[in-house]
Design an enzyme around this catalytic site. Structure first.
Site, mmCIF file in Angstrom:
data_model
loop_
_atom_site.group_PDB
_atom_site.id
_atom_site.type_symbol
_atom_site.label_atom_id
_atom_site.label_comp_id
_atom_site.label_asym_id
_atom_site.label_seq_id
_atom_site.Cartn_x
_atom_site.Cartn_y
_atom_site.Cartn_z
ATOM 1 N N CYS A 117 18.483 22.470 -11.437
ATOM 2 C CA CYS A 117 19.561 21.727 -10.778
ATOM 3 C C CYS A 117 20.273 22.587 -9.749
ATOM 4 O O CYS A 117 20.794 22.074 -8.751
ATOM 5 C CB CYS A 117 20.556 21.195 -11.807
ATOM 6 S SG CYS A 117 21.310 22.475 -12.837
ATOM 7 N N HIS A 453 25.544 22.616 -15.421
ATOM 8 C CA HIS A 453 24.781 21.716 -14.552
ATOM 9 C C HIS A 453 25.383 21.698 -13.156
ATOM 10 O O HIS A 453 26.599 21.630 -12.989
ATOM 11 C CB HIS A 453 24.793 20.302 -15.143
ATOM 12 C CG HIS A 453 23.940 19.326 -14.404
ATOM 13 N ND1 HIS A 453 22.600 19.521 -14.167
ATOM 14 C CD2 HIS A 453 24.252 18.131 -13.816
ATOM 15 C CE1 HIS A 453 22.112 18.502 -13.491
ATOM 16 N NE2 HIS A 453 23.086 17.637 -13.263
#
Length: 533
Positions: A117, A453
């Site tokens: 990510c 994330h």
């Protein structure tokens, strides 16, 4: 009787209840037969009551209802080309394309290939820099087969795939090229799982690779032109009064976070302050020098990095500062500029303010004119809700502006306007104002740099829509939601802020001597003008 229904027998085929319009010529009827049988009219022999039917006259053999007409002639196979541009209907598209039809104009999502990510969000934000894409596409020839050349080529292909939009796809080629050039991104943790990486490190390393390979027509690095921030560090020793200075180039401004830091601008000011120990020639020993870094020129794109991560020795991890640091949709770099650069920015900033004032005034006048405009559907005279004769008399004429206080001023302006229209308009150019508008954000959610994330939030230059790129998923967001990414909890918080320069139109003659404050010609098409944001 104008229309009758007849039967047509052609070889073994029989066509019943064919409508025949007697008011039209026989050629029209033959065209009907051509549509049914494929026999061209010039090859048709139509027998009607033993008489051969002509093209222009029915003659005495007028057909009657229920009559059978004989057709002789062979059909001709006529090649029919399929239309080149077939209409596409949503129902006919694959389900995967239907799902992403609404977001296709924004690009495409990227599959997470195992803690990637950080890479996906970084590249989505970098993709939003249109001048970088254009320069990259022009430089793909002759990149070489070395790891740097392969990474740049993979970046170009990735951007082209993103431009096509639609369904998300896995960026395998780019990931392999990134890990080949920078092995730290191939680091694996327990169980052979690839470790989470720092988005800023990915951003910086890709930029360095592009800087090495992507050049403009003059052979200069495009990354330097787009993101490079020329700086001058000035240090002074309080004991001896000695002063040192050194020039440098930076690609990000650090936003240091302290207990008293309440806004991004304050963090930038802290990040530009310096304290170094240097050898003092006057004192003959090491002494403390204090000072600050100033910006000597401004780039079209300015990147700010929130210094949220720090290394904790007790648990040997990169911890995260969760403190809320508000940022704005606009960033003003003027206070961080050198005195020389501030002087160059004065005229563009004044022009920018004038343009904004004119836009605000135009909106006010438009609103006032709209409220003073007569009702297009007036009520009957004498009713209390209708405009009435008094309102009609008070309403301004079509040629006069709303608001009687400015009539004389507008009249004098109008009288001189006729003379000025024939004069050629002065040449203008776009110049830096020192102001920037937010174009992209990379956020991090989590407590440590080794987990969590990353997500990208990008403002579309076409219509100003904010889109959140969360790996495969694209979601339209609002400015209010973007401004909530300032931290203070476990929600997504800004880590990288990418700002795009705001330019002002100034006379070309005045901007000729402003040096770096003038906008690069190649960037003017992508530059937001004053009042357009």
């Amino acid at each position: 009787m104008a229309q009758v229904k007849v039967n047509v027998k052609w070889g073994k085929e029989t066509y019943n209840d064919i409508e025949l319009d007697m008011s039209q010529t026989p050629l029209v009827f033959k065209s009907q037969l051509f549509a049914l049988t494929g026999v061209p009219p010039d090859r048709q022999k139509v027998m009607l009551k033993g008489t051969l039917l002509k093209d222009d006259d029915w003659g005495k053999a007028a057909p009657k209802a229920g009559m059978t007409i004989m057709l002789m002639g062979s059909a001709e196979a006529v090649p029919v080309e399929a239309p080149k541009d077939l209409p596409k209907f949503v129902e006919d598209l694959p389900e995967s394309e239907q799902e992403h039809l609404d977001t296709k104009r924004f690009g495409a999502g990227l599959h997470n290939l195992g803690n990637t990510c950080y890479m996906n969000s970084t590249m989505q934000c970098m993709f939003a820099v249109q001048p970088l894409r254009e320069a990259l596409y022009k430089s793909t020839a002759g990149l070489g087969s070395d790891p740097t050349g392969k990474l740049v080529a993979a970046t170009s292909e990735l951007f082209k795939d993103l431009e096509n939009g639609g369904a998300p796809f896995p960026p395998y080629a780019f990931l392999m090229a990134l890990r080949s050039k920078f092995p730290q991104f191939a680091q694996q943790g327990a169980g052979g799982v690839f470790a989470q990486q720092d988005a800023e490190e990915c951003w910086t390393n890709v930029m360095y690779a592009l800087r090495e390979k992507v050049k403009d027509a003059d052979g200069k690095a495009v990354v330097d032109k787009l993101f490079g921030v020329p700086t001058r560090l000035t240090l002074k020793c309080e004991e001896s009064g000695e002063q040192l200075s050194e020039d440098g180039m930076s690609y990000t401004l650090k936003v240091n976070i302290e207990d008293k830091t309440a806004h991004v601008s304050e963090g930038v000011a802290v990040g530009l302050r310096e304290e170094r120990e240097r050898t003092s020639a006057a004192l003959g020993r090491t002494a403390l020098f204090k000072g600050a870094t100033q910006l000597t020129a401004l780039p079209p794109y300015l990147t700010l990095q929130m210094m949220r991560f720090f290394f904790r020795r007790d648990n040997q991890q990169k911890a995260k500062i969760l403190k809320k640091i508000p940022f704005s949709l606009e960033f003003d770099a003027f206070e961080f500029c050198s005195d020389e650069l501030k002087k160059e920015l004065e005229a563009p900033r004044a022009a920018h303010k004038e343009a904004l004032d004119r836009a605000i005034e135009a909106k006010k006048l438009a609103k006032k004119a709209s409220s003073a405009r007569p009702d297009p559907f007036p009520h009957p005279p004498g009713t209390l809700t209708g405009p009435g004769p008094a309102a009609d008399a008070a309403a301004p004429s079509a040629s006069a502006p709303a608001g009687g206080d400015v009539d004389m001023k507008d009249a004098s302006a109008g009288s001189s306007g006729a003379a000025s229209t024939s004069a050629p308009a002065a040449a203008t150019t776009k110049a830096m104002t020192g102001k920037y508008e937010l174009a992209g954000v990379v956020t991090h959610k989590g407590r440590t740099a080794d987990s969590g994330h990353y997500v990208a939030w990008v403002k579309q230059p076409s219509d100003g829509t904010w889109v959140c790129f969360d790996d495969e998923k694209l979601t339209v967001r609002t400015e209010e939601e973007v401004l909530q990414l300032s931290g203070g909890g476990d929600w997504h918080m800004a880590y990288l802020l990418v700002y795009r320069a705001v330019y002002a139109d100034v006379p070309a003659a005045a901007a000729a001597g402003t040096g770096e404050a003038a906008a690069p010609a190649a960037m003017e098409a992508d530059a937001p003008a004053a009042g357009s944001a």
